[in-house]
Design a protein around this motif. Structure first.
Motif, short mmCIF file in Angstrom:
data_model
loop_
_atom_site.label_atom_id
_atom_site.label_comp_id
_atom_site.label_asym_id
_atom_site.label_seq_id
_atom_site.Cartn_x
_atom_site.Cartn_y
_atom_site.Cartn_z
N VAL A 44 24.36 14.64 59.33
CA VAL A 44 22.98 15.02 59.65
C VAL A 44 22.65 16.39 59.07
O VAL A 44 21.59 16.59 58.46
N VAL A 45 23.57 17.34 59.23
CA VAL A 45 23.34 18.68 58.69
C VAL A 45 23.25 18.63 57.17
O VAL A 45 22.38 19.26 56.56
N HIS A 47 22.36 16.10 55.28
CA HIS A 47 21.12 15.44 54.88
C HIS A 47 19.91 16.36 55.07
O HIS A 47 19.03 16.41 54.21
N SER A 48 19.87 17.08 56.17
CA SER A 48 18.73 17.98 56.41
C SER A 48 18.71 19.11 55.39
O SER A 48 17.64 19.56 54.98
N ASP A 49 19.88 19.57 54.98
CA ASP A 49 19.94 20.63 53.97
C ASP A 49 19.42 20.13 52.63
O ASP A 49 18.68 20.82 51.94
N SER A 51 17.27 17.68 52.19
CA SER A 51 15.82 17.49 52.32
C SER A 51 15.09 18.82 52.23
O SER A 51 14.05 18.92 51.59
N ARG A 52 15.66 19.84 52.86
CA ARG A 52 15.02 21.16 52.83
C ARG A 52 15.00 21.70 51.40
O ARG A 52 14.01 22.25 50.95
N ARG A 55 12.26 19.98 49.39
CA ARG A 55 10.93 20.51 49.72
C ARG A 55 10.71 21.86 49.08
O ARG A 55 9.64 22.15 48.56
#
Length: 64
Positions: A44-45, A47-49, A51-52, A55
């Motif tokens: 999860v961490v 994947h969020s990194d 995605s960030r 962006r």
């Protein structure tokens, strides 16, 4: 207070890593469960990194 929270998070991370290694060597069921949660949290961490970063790259390129 912040130091205590950070130390708690560090202890959880180290404990999770220990459980991952122990589970690889055939630990008890609860160790395998903690290992699964630890690996899922890492995914999860990660994947969020990603995605960030996507962006941020889009906004730096002018939204293209």
């Amino acid at each position: 207070m912040v130091v205590l929270v950070l130390l708690g998070l560090l202890a959880l991370a180290v404990g999770g890593c220990v459980c991952v290694v122990w589970a690889e060597r055939g630990g008890p069921r609860w160790v395998r469960a903690v290992s699964t949660v630890t690996l899922a949290a890492g995914d999860v961490v990660r994947h969020s990194d990603k995605s960030r970063r996507r962006r941020l790259n889009r906004s730096a390129d002018g939204g293209e």
